[in-house]
Design an enzyme around this catalytic site. Structure first.
Site, PDB file in Angstrom:
ATOM      1  N   GLU A  53       0.827  -1.172  -0.008  1.00 51.29           N
ATOM      2  CA  GLU A  53       0.111   0.026   0.023  1.00 51.29           C
ATOM      3  C   GLU A  53       0.810   1.322   0.029  1.00 51.29           C
ATOM      4  OE1 GLU A  53      -4.275  -1.578   1.989  1.00 51.29           O
ATOM      5  OE2 GLU A  53      -2.591  -0.792   3.265  1.00 51.29           O
ATOM      6  N   ASP A  76       8.255   1.788  10.761  1.00 50.28           N
ATOM      7  CA  ASP A  76       7.653   0.478  11.344  1.00 50.28           C
ATOM      8  C   ASP A  76       8.258   0.453  12.691  1.00 50.28           C
ATOM      9  OD1 ASP A  76       6.043  -1.488  11.951  1.00 50.28           O
ATOM     10  OD2 ASP A  76       6.972  -2.824  10.617  1.00 50.28           O
ATOM     11  N   GLU A 131     -15.728  41.645 -28.328  1.00 50.91           N
ATOM     12  CA  GLU A 131     -16.294  41.732 -29.854  1.00 50.91           C
ATOM     13  C   GLU A 131     -17.655  41.024 -29.882  1.00 50.91           C
ATOM     14  OE1 GLU A 131     -14.924  41.049 -34.246  1.00 50.91           O
ATOM     15  OE2 GLU A 131     -13.435  40.208 -32.735  1.00 50.91           O
ATOM     16  N   LYS A 171     -18.862  52.271 -36.132  1.00 47.63           N
ATOM     17  CA  LYS A 171     -19.016  53.155 -37.258  1.00 47.63           C
ATOM     18  C   LYS A 171     -19.942  54.455 -36.876  1.00 47.63           C
ATOM     19  CE  LYS A 171     -16.656  51.246 -40.666  1.00 47.63           C
ATOM     20  NZ  LYS A 171     -15.424  51.761 -40.872  1.00 47.63           N
ATOM     21  N   SER A 223      -8.811  49.256 -36.735  1.00 43.92           N
ATOM     22  CA  SER A 223      -8.402  47.847 -36.500  1.00 43.92           C
ATOM     23  C   SER A 223      -7.326  47.380 -37.427  1.00 43.92           C
ATOM     24  CB  SER A 223      -9.792  46.872 -36.685  1.00 43.92           C
ATOM     25  OG  SER A 223     -10.512  47.282 -35.656  1.00 43.92           O
ATOM     26  N   ASN A 279      11.080  10.273 -13.254  1.00 43.53           N
ATOM     27  CA  ASN A 279      10.275   9.518 -12.079  1.00 43.53           C
ATOM     28  C   ASN A 279      10.135   9.867 -10.840  1.00 43.53           C
ATOM     29  OD1 ASN A 279       9.519   7.296 -13.800  1.00 43.53           O
ATOM     30  ND2 ASN A 279      11.389   6.271 -13.323  1.00 43.53           N
ATOM     31  N   ASP A 319     -19.844  40.176 -32.960  1.00 45.68           N
ATOM     32  CA  ASP A 319     -20.345  39.988 -34.795  1.00 45.68           C
ATOM     33  C   ASP A 319     -21.722  40.051 -34.779  1.00 45.68           C
ATOM     34  OD1 ASP A 319     -19.433  39.557 -37.121  1.00 45.68           O
ATOM     35  OD2 ASP A 319     -17.807  38.292 -36.753  1.00 45.68           O
TER      36      ASP A 319
END
Length: 781
Positions: free
Chosen positions: A186, A211, A362, A461, A545, A700, A364
């Protein structure tokens, strides 16, 4: 077909023991989060049935439950052979929890259900929103409030608490038989879980050392001992020992010395006592105005030990200069979630951009059914969303991240009638937010971000006979007029789009409605016809732009003229037409000539967006960063292509030592896959400064790799430079996998020993993945 081995059935008493253990673990994690005995947390741990909503015909009951780690949500799935991992999602992946009908899905498919029972989970990455309906208002409130608390408390945990929480979660996961003990097998599984490969000999050595009871299993204090060995930071112990006494205390005086000599902190005398009070966990040390090793580590992992200057996390720059003096965080085709040809359009894309600090979005706009204008990428198969829904989303989210002005960049393809509808929606939905008259009497230059706080400006515009949009001498009797039509979609290099444009017989002019023209005050779109003659200056409010290629050519051939143009005028740059995959261009070269609105595809992660977000985390993440003085001064002679002696700052020598990494995430989720990390340091700035250097590969070990490698860089133009740290998983045979990155302006670097808190490819922070580095900056001799 492979047989599935059945687990032996547990007895009722075993089930009760496991249930009690799980309850105890959940209670402990609740305490770690600071949510002991919280009613909402208890409800989420118990779980409840919720209706998951996907469409008008798909609404199904599913069980949702917070796991005992208080970090992940388990969701029931009816799909056959669905992997267990796909049934959980992490709290860390949640960007927002919204109550009511606050997503497109809820708006479309759950209008028949009262808002108080509805809520949505919004994820950080490109994952779809999770729209849910609770059985009662009380249940919905438990989920909304409970998730909000967990997110807030998780974010406020210090790095040490996050690490402890994460390791204990991984330990619990590795304890397959749930006996609260850890066998050698484990332990090895756990090490793989935390991204470190240890050979059998070393694993056994660690195991035997811990341990103490010689029972062939670690429990309680032995697991804590193992935890201490695992989280040891020897490189920090070494620094601490230099400034501490024999008892393991660093006096306030020695902390002042460390802050002044090593960290280059000018206010060290004031800062040291405050840091002790803020980060020292040992009460005895705190009373003695001293710091222990634990407190020192917590300081180095905190915001005060971050490589990014914490004073730059708030607005610190002069915000009273003209708008054209700032770089502005800007998005291209904001409505798109994916590519430019077939991807979905969504109001969610606007919300994500605005919450990432974007200040120019923006729209569109095209004629839609029922006299309602829609937004989508013209001539393509991208989906359509209502103009009015986008304006509502902008209203709701424009100022949640920053109070400074938002610019709506209109690309208008609508008929006069639908243009009037657009103007009506903007004025009625945005109301006082919409700027429709100049803010003061000054008509010679832009107002400042400070003066425009809380305002939304329209870029578009303007009727030519309305001579001055900032004045009152327009022709009020004019109803509509032809204006030039600059169509970004017409520049796209996709064959189907070109054919569509040709079939429509695109005209170079468009009729403009006066109502829409009237919404434009400071950002009048005009075609670029060359840089102005100083004897005949153009009005400051006229802006052009440029495609990236046109702008880059101007920067290359006429850099100084472009810089002077951008002192008085705004310039908007957008990606080339061939970028149908929504890829991005390098924004740095255009910032270097003072372009303000350098618009990128926010939905596309990569180096360009990393650099972009790095630039705009400066100045309090406000979306406005003041350009250096040599890009604002009318008398400037600066040219980024040929840097000569000038008043643009001192050349610097940057020394960087990459020391170690901590808890790097797994790239491949396979249990046996461990990363082989390497770090690349990149400098992005003027051409002379662009550079890249990299460390060796550590095999690793993604848990605590150590490099200890030094690098030096010469920086000609510190005010324009950004530093990017990239961590990758090295692969001999294929392209390296991205692990994490962090980018910041050179001017925001802190010196000394610092932690870099890595970000995901989408720009979100990992909870505990860091690099530990040493930074030193010197004037160039």
């Amino acid at each position: 077909m492979q047989c599935i081995r059945r687990q032996p059935k547990r007895t009722a008493s075993q089930e009760n023991i496991l249930r009690e253990q799980s309850r105890r673990v959940a209670a402990l994690n609740g305490i770690r989060l600071g949510l002991k005995d919280d009613k909402d947390l208890k409800f989420l741990l118990k779980g409840s049935q919720l209706l998951k909503v996907k469409s008008s015909s798909w609404r199904k009951e599913r069980f949702y439950k917070l796991q005992e780690d208080c970090k992940t949500i388990w969701q029931e799935s009816k799909k056959v052979l669905r992997s267990p991992e796909s049934q959980i999602f992490s709290i860390e992946d949640i960007r927002d929890v919204r109550s009511g009908h606050k997503t497109e899905g809820m708006e479309k498919y759950a209008k028949d259900v009262p808002e108080y029972r509805c809520f949505s989970i919004i994820f950080k990455d490109q994952r779809k929103n999770l729209d849910l309906i609770a059985s009662s208002e009380e249940d919905a409130n438990h989920w909304i409030s409970g998730l909000a608390k967990i997110i807030a408390h998780s974010n406020s945990m210090n790095q040490k608490q996050k690490l402890q929480h994460w390791i204990h979660t991984c330990l619990r996961k590795a304890d397959k038989n749930k006996d609260n003990k850890m066998s050698l097998k484990e332990l090895k599984d756990f090490l793989k879980e935390v991204n470190i490969e240890v050979d059998d000999y070393h694993a056994k050595k660690i195991f035997q050392h811990c341990d103490k009871s010689k029972t062939e299993a670690l429990e309680d204090d032995e697991i804590e001992e193992f935890y201490k060995i695992l989280t040891e930071r020897k490189e920090i112990d070494k620094i601490f020992q230099k400034y501490s006494d024999a008892e393991g205390f660093m006096s306030c005086q020695n902390l002042v010395r460390f802050l002044y000599e090593t960290q280059q902190e000018e206010d060290a005398v004031v800062a040291a006592p405050a840091l002790i009070q803020r980060y020292e966990p040992n009460e005895r040390a705190k009373r003695g105005n001293a710091m222990t090793k634990d407190g020192f580590l917590m300081y180095l992992l905190s915001d005060d030990g971050n490589i990014f200057n914490s004073s730059h996390r708030k607005v610190y720059q002069d915000m009273t200069q003209p708008l054209s003096h700032y770089w502005v965080s800007s998005s291209h085709n904001t409505y798109l979630m994916e590519d430019q040809l077939t991807g979905p359009s969504s109001t969610e894309a606007y919300i994500r951009a605005l919450t990432k600090g974007c200040r120019c979005v923006e729209l569109d706009c095209w004629d839609g059914p029922n006299s309602e204008p829609v937004i989508y990428h013209g001539y393509t198969l991208t989906s359509k969303i209502l103009f009015s829904d986008v304006i509502k989303a902008i209203k709701n989210y424009a100022f949640k991240t920053s109070p400074y002005p938002v610019i709506i960049s209109l690309e208008n393809h609508c008929s006069v009638d639908q243009q009037k509808v657009m103007a009506h929606h903007m004025t009625t939905i945005l109301q006082d937010m919409l700027l429709v008259v100049p803010v003061d009497g000054n008509r010679s230059q832009f107002p400042s971000p400070e003066q425009l706080k809380g305002k939304i400006l329209v870029k578009g515009k303007k009727l030519s006979r309305e001579e001055d949009p900032t004045g009152t001498n327009g022709n009020n009797n004019l109803e509509a007029e032809d204006v030039s039509d600059e169509d970004e979609a017409a520049e796209m290099e996709d064959e189907s789009v070109k054919t569509e444009v040709e079939q429509k017989g695109k005209s170079d002019t468009l009729k403009l409605a006066k109502e829409l023209s009237d919404t434009v005050v400071y950002c009048k779109s005009v075609h670029f016809n060359g840089f102005e003659d100083s004897s005949h200056p153009r009005p400051f409010y006229e802006m052009s732009s440029f495609t990236e290629s046109k702008a880059l050519k101007l920067a290359q051939d006429s850099g100084p003229s472009f810089i002077h143009h951008n002192i008085r005028h705004l310039s908007r740059i957008y990606p080339a037409g061939w970028r149908t995959d929504s890829s991005n261009y390098n924004p740095v070269e255009l910032w270097n000539v003072g372009c303000q609105i350098v618009a990128l595809n926010f939905q596309t992660p990569g180096t360009e967006m990393d650099v972009y977000q790095g630039r705009f985390q400066d100045n309090g993440f406000s979306g406005y960063v003041l350009k250096p003085e040599f890009l604002r001064d009318e008398q400037t002679t600066f040219n980024p292509k040929s840097i000569t002696e000038g008043t643009w700052g001192t050349k610097k020598k940057l020394l960087l030592k990459i020391i170690s990494g901590q808890q790097l995430p797994k790239v491949n989720k396979s249990k046996n896959s461990i990363v082989d990390p390497k770090v690349t340091i990149e400098i992005h700035g003027v051409q002379q400064d662009n550079n890249k250097k990299q460390t060796k590969v550590i095999e690793n070990n993604g848990f605590n790799p150590k490099w200890d490698e030094e690098f030096t860089f010469d920086i000609e133009m510190p005010a324009l430079a950004l530093v990017r740290f990239v961590v990758e998983d090295f692969d001999m045979s294929t392209k390296n996998d991205f692990i994490g990155q962090y980018t910041l302006p050179f001017t925001s670097l802190k010196q000394g020993y610092r932690h870099i808190h890595l970000l995901t490819k989408n720009g979100d922070p990992y909870s505990s993945s860091t690099l530990f580095v040493y930074v030193n900056i010197q004037d160039y001799d």
